[in-house]
Design an enzyme around this catalytic site. Structure first.
Site, PDB file in Angstrom:
ATOM      1  N   ASP A 175      -6.156  -8.551  -2.311  1.00 44.88           N
ATOM      2  CA  ASP A 175      -5.335  -9.320  -3.250  1.00 44.88           C
ATOM      3  C   ASP A 175      -3.948  -9.650  -2.708  1.00 44.88           C
ATOM      4  O   ASP A 175      -3.235 -10.469  -3.284  1.00 44.88           O
ATOM      5  CB  ASP A 175      -5.252  -8.628  -4.612  1.00 44.88           C
ATOM      6  CG  ASP A 175      -4.558  -7.273  -4.584  1.00 44.88           C
ATOM      7  OD1 ASP A 175      -4.301  -6.745  -3.489  1.00 44.88           O
ATOM      8  OD2 ASP A 175      -4.294  -6.727  -5.673  1.00 44.88           O
ATOM      9  N   HIS A 176      -3.551  -9.022  -1.613  1.00 42.84           N
ATOM     10  CA  HIS A 176      -2.328  -9.340  -0.855  1.00 42.84           C
ATOM     11  C   HIS A 176      -2.239  -8.321   0.268  1.00 42.84           C
ATOM     12  O   HIS A 176      -3.104  -7.454   0.414  1.00 42.84           O
ATOM     13  CB  HIS A 176      -1.066  -9.297  -1.738  1.00 42.84           C
ATOM     14  CG  HIS A 176      -0.915  -8.041  -2.527  1.00 42.84           C
ATOM     15  ND1 HIS A 176      -0.493  -6.855  -1.966  1.00 42.84           N
ATOM     16  CD2 HIS A 176      -1.154  -7.758  -3.835  1.00 42.84           C
ATOM     17  CE1 HIS A 176      -0.478  -5.906  -2.878  1.00 42.84           C
ATOM     18  NE2 HIS A 176      -0.887  -6.424  -4.027  1.00 42.84           N
ATOM     19  N   GLU A 223      -7.571  -3.873  -2.731  1.00 44.49           N
ATOM     20  CA  GLU A 223      -6.170  -3.959  -3.138  1.00 44.49           C
ATOM     21  C   GLU A 223      -5.228  -3.526  -2.028  1.00 44.49           C
ATOM     22  O   GLU A 223      -5.482  -2.551  -1.321  1.00 44.49           O
ATOM     23  CB  GLU A 223      -5.926  -3.078  -4.369  1.00 44.49           C
ATOM     24  CG  GLU A 223      -6.645  -3.583  -5.613  1.00 44.49           C
ATOM     25  CD  GLU A 223      -5.992  -3.101  -6.885  1.00 44.49           C
ATOM     26  OE1 GLU A 223      -4.771  -3.293  -7.049  1.00 44.49           O
ATOM     27  OE2 GLU A 223      -6.703  -2.521  -7.709  1.00 44.49           O
ATOM     28  N   ASP A 224      -4.150  -4.288  -1.893  1.00 45.59           N
ATOM     29  CA  ASP A 224      -2.978  -3.853  -1.128  1.00 45.59           C
ATOM     30  C   ASP A 224      -3.259  -3.608   0.349  1.00 45.59           C
ATOM     31  O   ASP A 224      -2.686  -2.686   0.929  1.00 45.59           O
ATOM     32  CB  ASP A 224      -2.407  -2.551  -1.722  1.00 45.59           C
ATOM     33  CG  ASP A 224      -1.912  -2.711  -3.145  1.00 45.59           C
ATOM     34  OD1 ASP A 224      -2.217  -3.738  -3.764  1.00 45.59           O
ATOM     35  OD2 ASP A 224      -1.241  -1.805  -3.642  1.00 45.59           O
ATOM     36  N   CYS A 267       0.543  -7.753  -6.699  1.00 45.09           N
ATOM     37  CA  CYS A 267      -0.736  -8.004  -7.348  1.00 45.09           C
ATOM     38  C   CYS A 267      -0.701  -9.009  -8.500  1.00 45.09           C
ATOM     39  O   CYS A 267      -1.421 -10.014  -8.480  1.00 45.09           O
ATOM     40  CB  CYS A 267      -1.359  -6.694  -7.805  1.00 45.09           C
ATOM     41  SG  CYS A 267      -0.304  -5.679  -8.857  1.00 45.09           S
TER      42      CYS A 267
END
Length: 605
Positions: A235-236, A33-34, A72
């Site tokens: 996810d980004h 994540e992130d 997200c």
């Protein structure tokens, strides 16, 4: 005899199934994540990522992989449906609008085809859930629970690198990465808090890498690695200010590594340890997954496979979007080729650095704002606190941090024209529903799906987009046309014409704007209130906004609270209504509550 015959039938059936399943790969997705490509294999020498570096040596590294959204939930909406959220109506953060029946989650197709599907464990799909897509979805979900011999698709979501990891600083002594040596992008001031947040984040990326290592080791020990294609991606991008939630490289570029075991090496775009510069985006992930597993790709999916038998031609562009981020309103679109990123801002009057309660939980954000208020920032660091240009253009090779806007450079005028048209054409092709203000979108979703509305003749996108482009251009020569459109029969057109009047502070439209304070569409009334306030009519604006705070449309309340915050001290007469809103939502974390709490904080009780 009957029992013997039945046993033989089951044995033959089992052999048939085994042969069928053994000719299909398992797929393992590891999703962090992130995080942008803060990895050694991507050239980040400060990162400590031995497991992912080793995975890159064994697999193929993608140099041009992009999320569609820099946050997200909308980003995951793309992944799970294979559709573009501005087409579906799922672009705004943490919305729950319905999608059409044909927009099945990709795991449904896999499950129907005989795959065991497990999700561990985050969903956050920004729409109504489809739990039937998974054989299991929980913090304990694993491919190990499948029936013997059955192929699997498994996701492991790693949350340790989420932005919340920097909300509570650890001691300097506990940091593994030296804050004084940590690389900091030029748009960030080198405050103590910024150094600490960056160092702590590199620590979290290292922890994430260790978790990847454990998942891969477990796969090896299970004896399944030789038949499993492994994807790793985030996810980004992220995670500190001006990355997550923003349409720069820091928000949209992701790491992507895919490892193919020997048995499936023929599917790989290159040899182990190689890199590819093919442009891929999250729109392509679901089609690629289906292509790798031999499942026909549904026609409604808007991307194309970049691997497998159904592989499509390489894209020239990756598309991205920004809608409402938490409690703040904005609208921007972006396209990226292999060298340039183009961004079109449709609400350029809103500064980049709008206050978001969740973003400001990072100590680095408060320090950045403190330095701005003290006048201690340089020109590049100041840009975050200014209004946006209508267009942005960045040469990624020369300017990886996206700080030198080339949109006004005569030497790039021809390129700007090409990318502007490409963006415009994609918005029309994808039937981008994001130009409908969200209070209106909320009402539409009560009787149907935003997607169906966007596909219908009721949605006059060509005229709406033309109006939004004129309104956001900052070109006063369009005001004559926009004044006429203030009286348009389409409320979305009227809304964007008002946005143009807000940006231009068009005094000649004040009479029409005042009449729009009584418009049937609440989104138009709120925008008109903002416009007349900018022209000096405080009481007219307050009357409308105070009434909207009593509305049962939550997004209308969010929009109204955004305008009230911009009004500053002039919003004080609305405090009673704001306090009633908070009283009716005790302890609520909804976005209208967050915006209301912020307004009370700024104005005082």
């Amino acid at each position: 005899m009957i029992k013997q015959t039945l046993c033989l039938v089951f044995v033959l059936l089992g052999c048939s199934l085994y042969a069928q399943y053994s000719n299909r790969p398992n797929i393992l997705w590891i999703v962090s994540e992130d995080n942008s490509p803060f990895l050694g294999c991507y050239g980040d020498s400060f990162a400590t990522t031995p497991n992912l570096d080793r995975l890159a040596e064994q697999g193929v590294l993608y140099k041009h992989a992009f999320a569609t959204a820099p946050v997200c939930a909308p980003s995951r909406s793309t992944l799970i449906t294979g559709m573009y959220p501005p087409s579906l109506g799922t672009e705004n953060m943490r919305s729950n609008y319905p999608v059409p029946q044909h927009a099945k989650f990709y795991a449904t197709y896999l499950r129907e085809a005989g795959y065991y599907t497990s999700n561990n464990s985050k969903k956050d799909y920004n729409t109504v859930d489809q739990p039937q897509a998974w054989d299991e979805s929980s913090a304990k979900a694993t491919y190990k629970n499948r029936p013997d011999g059955k192929p699997f698709f498994a996701i492991f979501n790693l949350t340790v690198s989420h932005e919340s990891a920097v909300h509570k600083p650890i001691s300097d002594a506990a940091l593994k990465h030296d804050p004084k040596r940590v690389p900091i992008p030029p748009y960030h001031p080198r405050t103590k808090e910024m150094e600490h947040d960056w160092a702590q984040y590199y620590d979290k990326v290292e922890q994430m890498d260790a978790q990847v290592g454990r998942i891969l080791k477990e796969l090896e020990e299970s004896g399944l690695a030789e038949n499993t294609i492994v994807f790793y991606y985030s996810d980004h991008g992220g995670v500190l200010g001006r990355s997550k939630r923003f349409l720069f490289e820091s928000g949209l570029k992701i790491p992507l590594i895919i490892r193919f075991p020997e048995k499936w090496r023929g599917l790989a775009p290159g040899s182990p340890g190689s890199q590819t510069d093919r442009i891929v985006s999250f729109l392509d992930f679901a089609p690629t997954l289906l292509s790798l597993t031999g499942i026909p790709i549904p026609e409604h999916m808007q991307g194309s496979a970049f691997l497998g038998a159904q592989q499509g031609a390489e894209h020239s562009y990756a598309y991205g979007f920004r809608g409402r981020m938490d409690e703040r309103i904005d609208l921007s679109r972006t396209i990226r080729n292999k060298k340039y990123r183009y961004i079109r801002n449709y609400m350029p009057h809103k500064i980049y650095g709008q206050y978001l309660e969740y973003l400001w939980r990072a100590p680095s954000m408060a320090s950045w704002e403190r330095e701005y208020n003290a006048g201690r920032l340089n020109e590049v660091q100041n840009q975050f606190w200014q209004e946006k240009p209508a267009e942005e253009l960045y040469d990624i090779e020369k300017d990886p941090h996206n700080i030198h806007n080339l949109a006004s450079d005569p030497g790039h005028a021809a390129l700007l024209k090409v990318l502007r048209k490409e963006n415009h054409d994609w918005l029309l092709k994808s039937r981008d529903i994001g130009f409908v203000p969200e209070p209106m979108l909320l009402e539409i979703s009560k009787s149907g799906t935003p997607f169906d509305f966007g596909q219908s003749p009721k949605y006059s996108l060509e005229r709406i987009l033309e109006t939004a482009e004129m309104a956001s251009s900052r070109d006063a020569s369009f005001m004559g046309s926009l004044r006429l459109r203030l009286k348009d029969s389409d409320p979305v057109v009227r809304y964007w014409a008002v946005i143009g009047a807000i940006i231009q502070k068009d005094k000649s439209a004040q009479k029409i704007l005042t009449s729009l304070l009584k418009d049937q569409e609440v989104s138009v009334r709120i925008a008109a209130a903002e416009a007349v306030f900018g022209l000096g009519d405080i009481n007219g604006a307050l009357k409308v906004l105070k009434q909207v705070l009593k509305s049962d449309n939550q997004m209308a309340r969010v929009y109204a609270l955004n305008v009230l915050e911009q009004m500053g001290e002039d919003a004080r007469p609305a405090l009673d209504e704001v306090k009633i809103l908070l009283k009716d939502n005790p302890g609520g974390g909804d976005y209208d509550v967050r915006a209301a709490e912020r307004l009370v904080e700024l104005l005082g009780m």
